[in-house]
Enzyme design. Structure first.
Site, PDB file in Angstrom:
ATOM      1  N   ASP A 311       0.965  -1.154  -0.402  1.00  0.00           N
ATOM      2  CA  ASP A 311      -0.079   0.548   0.065  1.00  0.00           C
ATOM      3  C   ASP A 311       1.136   0.508  -0.080  1.00  0.00           C
ATOM      4  O   ASP A 311       1.612   1.544   0.955  1.00  0.00           O
ATOM      5  CB  ASP A 311      -1.454   0.172   1.154  1.00  0.00           C
ATOM      6  CG  ASP A 311      -0.538  -0.655   2.757  1.00  0.00           C
ATOM      7  OD1 ASP A 311       0.478  -1.081   2.720  1.00  0.00           O
ATOM      8  OD2 ASP A 311      -0.761   0.518   3.894  1.00  0.00           O
ATOM      9  N   GLU A 516      12.667   1.326   6.837  1.00  0.00           N
ATOM     10  CA  GLU A 516      11.457   0.944   5.897  1.00  0.00           C
ATOM     11  C   GLU A 516      12.306   0.280   4.626  1.00  0.00           C
ATOM     12  O   GLU A 516      11.257  -1.069   4.558  1.00  0.00           O
ATOM     13  CB  GLU A 516      10.623   1.824   6.228  1.00  0.00           C
ATOM     14  CG  GLU A 516       9.324   0.938   6.300  1.00  0.00           C
ATOM     15  CD  GLU A 516       8.397   1.841   6.189  1.00  0.00           C
ATOM     16  OE1 GLU A 516       8.345   3.030   5.839  1.00  0.00           O
ATOM     17  OE2 GLU A 516       6.954   1.742   6.157  1.00  0.00           O
TER      18      GLU A 516
HETATM   19  O1  LIG Z   1      -0.957   3.555   7.996  1.00  0.00           O
HETATM   20  C1  LIG Z   1      -0.676   3.065   6.719  1.00  0.00           C
HETATM   21  C2  LIG Z   1      -0.735   2.352   6.634  1.00  0.00           C
HETATM   22  O2  LIG Z   1       0.595   0.874   7.351  1.00  0.00           O
HETATM   23  C3  LIG Z   1       0.986   0.001   6.931  1.00  0.00           C
HETATM   24  O3  LIG Z   1       1.429  -0.756   5.774  1.00  0.00           O
HETATM   25  C4  LIG Z   1       2.722  -0.392   5.687  1.00  0.00           C
HETATM   26  O4  LIG Z   1       3.898  -1.142   6.873  1.00  0.00           O
HETATM   27  C5  LIG Z   1       3.281  -1.815   7.529  1.00  0.00           C
HETATM   28  C6  LIG Z   1       4.327  -2.268   8.424  1.00  0.00           C
HETATM   29  O5  LIG Z   1       5.460  -1.862   8.545  1.00  0.00           O
HETATM   30  C7  LIG Z   1       3.892  -3.190   6.384  1.00  0.00           C
HETATM   31  O6  LIG Z   1       3.405  -4.056   6.836  1.00  0.00           O
HETATM   32  C8  LIG Z   1       3.256  -2.606   4.804  1.00  0.00           C
HETATM   33  O7  LIG Z   1       3.932  -3.227   4.120  1.00  0.00           O
HETATM   34  C9  LIG Z   1       3.573  -0.677   4.549  1.00  0.00           C
HETATM   35  O8  LIG Z   1       2.773  -1.214   3.328  1.00  0.00           O
HETATM   36  C10 LIG Z   1      -0.275  -0.555   7.379  1.00  0.00           C
HETATM   37  O9  LIG Z   1       0.076  -2.317   7.487  1.00  0.00           O
HETATM   38  C11 LIG Z   1      -1.447  -0.225   6.118  1.00  0.00           C
HETATM   39  O10 LIG Z   1      -2.673  -1.100   6.408  1.00  0.00           O
HETATM   40  C12 LIG Z   1      -1.704   1.132   6.703  1.00  0.00           C
HETATM   41  O11 LIG Z   1      -2.913   1.373   6.319  1.00  0.00           O
END
Ligand SMILES: OC[C@H]1O[C@H](O[C@H]2O[C@H](CO)[C@@H](O)[C@H](O)[C@H]2O)[C@H](O)[C@@H](O)[C@@H]1O
Length: 564
Positions: A311, A516
């Protein structure tokens, strides 16, 4: 978008989440958009009951409808603990500063020192849920997980599903087997409570999952520890989670050109409202839609894209530069089906180890069917890549007719993720000529950049696009290449691993942190784009660096510094 007679009921929100979302939107009006992180507000733990907090909130003075900053800050201090206060630090019991037999193939002293620092970061990221959450669950969006966890870091203060796979890969290198098992036990607890592993351990993530890698976590732990009892305890939840992914709204049937019907899976969130953690952003993005049902359809696509883990990315958009064209629920993704193929093989293997022959046979048969489906629907023999399949038909159909033009021929790192299960996934791996063709296709694709594999070729400002490289994607492709059985494949895997390790090292030296995501256009550059500020910590990057150093080592005389 795709609309069929599926049960697509949505989750209901909780009174706490609704209130925190309201607070989030009021805070944006007060503080303005610069440095505003909407997630902060839905992560705030209440000090008092919701009814008291709400009553005080409605009494706050407003000037032209806006709460003055002084009053907002006083209110936050009086009624809330800090975001993250309900996830308390806990010393991992199996952490030692230098584990016995740690990275024996890493001989360069600078790299060894750094690897030990990365290993020590597990201590910074170790947390357990505070007793307050268990006492007053209704005051927290955090879920009361039973055991300690490792979090990704920074704004991501809770456990995440697919991040945990690479965190566990690193913990195993660090010989922290108990911590690794505790993470899995928590995810199993989520499956038992919700029927699936949540995107992350917050109540507002319940409407969706993330890429299904739980069985792979169990497999990695079993391979290292031989703990069959751990497998026995996890297996029923793995089978329950499997049902979530292969049935209902996640299931898509496609008939190939020879008339064979294939059952595949897609991402699909049970949500058609703004994501609470990003609600102010989603409302703004949806403002171009005029009617409520178009807005709801857009919100559904947004939440489903969060389920993909990517995302956001041009991969899910029909116009790479326009987020409002997200079409995730109309896409049958190559990587999701690769992961599910692995789930089937893993469950078949575990059942065999436990002497449950019926289950073994059932899941082995399912894996064969998906292998055939991956080859029939995703494989593109001209490009020598696996391509996502788009469901274009407007009408509801129980079985979609395959058309070659519905494969998406844009280049994404995911087009090579089936290599992760290379020997089995397409049947192509048995044939060396095909392996070489896939390697050539990868090398010519433009995905390989000076500092690693880029996510896509589209530079549109989204974080899962050019020029960002992500640790999980590097690792999946590197592992696939190194298991290809081809010398050239192994050498390419090592080449990418060296680029990736160097860029992580250089960025660590200049910023003092693991990141990240990275900008793979050049060595030592950190990533950007997307809807939140780039984060550090960082669970999966630490795990991937440790796993790659274990696999490839680092000779005494190889420089760790950037080459360019
Ligand atoms: O807050 C926005 C989004 O954040 C997360 O996505 C991102 O961080 C996660 C943790 O590292 C990772 O798993 C994911 O691949 C990243 O894109 C969260 O998972 C989303 O649901 C949220 O909307």
């Amino acid at each position: 978008s795709y609309s069929c007679t599926v049960d697509d009921r949505t989750y209901s929100t909780t009174p706490l989440v609704s209130f925190l979302q309201r607070l989030q939107s009021e805070a944006l009006k007060t503080l303005g958009p610069s440095s505003f992180d909407p997630k902060f507000y839905v992560d705030l733990p209440l000090k008092k009951d919701l009814s008291l907090t709400e009553a005080a909130f409605w009494k706050l003075p407003r000037v032209k409808g806006i709460i003055p900053e002084k009053y907002l800050r006083r209110f936050l201090e009086a009624y809330f603990d800090d975001a993250g206060d309900d996830m308390v630090y806990t010393e991992p019991e199996d952490f030692v500063p230098e584990p016995v037999e740690f990275l024996p193939k890493v001989l360069n002293p600078k790299v060894r020192v750094w690897a030990l620092e990365v290993h020590s970061l597990w201590k910074n990221l170790s947390r357990r849920v505070s007793d307050n959450v268990k006492k007053y669950p209704e005051r927290h969006t955090l879920l009361p997980l039973p055991e300690p966890v490792i979090i990704p870091g920074s704004r991501f203060k809770e456990v995440y599903y697919w991040d945990s796979y690479w965190i566990i890969r690193g913990l195993l290198v660090s010989k922290m087997y108990d911590t690794a098992k505790e993470i899995v036990n928590n995810l199993v607890w989520l499956v038992d409570a919700y029927g699936h592993v949540l995107n992350g351990a917050r109540v507002y993530y319940a409407n969706r999952s993330q890429p299904p890698l739980l069985s792979s976590m169990v497999m990695e732990i079993y391979t290292r520890t031989g703990d069959l009892e751990f497998v026995r305890k996890s297996l029923p939840s793995l089978m329950k989670e499997y049902t979530f992914w292969i049935s209902g709204i996640h299931k898509v049937m496609i008939r190939d050109l020879h008339g064979h019907k294939h059952s595949l899976s897609r991402y699909y969130a049970r949500w058609n409202k703004p994501r609470p953690e990003s609600a102010t952003i989603d409302v703004e993005s949806a403002s171009k839609f005029l009617n409520d049902s178009d807005k709801e359809a857009f919100y559904r696509e947004v939440a489903s894209t969060a389920e993909t883990g990517w995302d956001f990315s041009s991969r899910w958009m029909s116009n790479s530069f326009d987020l409002s064209t997200l079409s995730t629920t109309s896409i049958v993704p190559v990587d999701l089906n690769t992961y599910l193929y692995k789930v089937e093989l893993d469950i078949a293997f575990f059942a065999q180890q436990l002497g449950d022959i019926k289950t073994h046979e059932k899941f082995f048969k399912a894996s064969k069917a998906r292998q055939f489906a991956i080859r029939s629907i995703f494989w593109n023999a001209e490009m020598n890549q696996w391509l996502d399949y788009w469901i274009r038909s407007k009408d509801c159909e129980d079985v979609h007719q395959f058309e070659a033009r519905n494969q998406n021929d844009r280049i994404f790192a995911s087009n090579f993720i089936p290599m992760w299960n290379w020997k089995h996934a397409s049947g192509l791996g048995e044939n060396n000529i095909m392996v070489e063709r896939i390697l050539e296709s990868f090398q010519k694709s433009g995905l390989l950049q000076p500092a690693g594999i880029v996510t896509s070729l589209s530079n549109n400002g989204q974080q899962w696009d050019f020029p960002n490289g992500w640790s999980p994607l590097q690792h999946l492709i590197i592992e696939g290449l190194s298991n290809s059985g081809s010398k050239a494949g192994w050498e390419l895997a090592q080449d990418i691993a060296v680029r990736w390790i160097r860029t992580n090292y250089a960025a660590y030296n200049t910023t003092g942190a693991m990141h990240e995501k990275y900008d793979v256009k050049g060595c030592g550059k950190v990533g950007g784009g997307g809807e939140y500020k780039p984060q550090t910590g960082f669970g999966w990057s630490n795990g991937v660096v440790l796993a790659l150093l274990e696999e490839f080592g680092w000779p005494f005389d190889r420089d760790i510094e950037c080459r360019s």
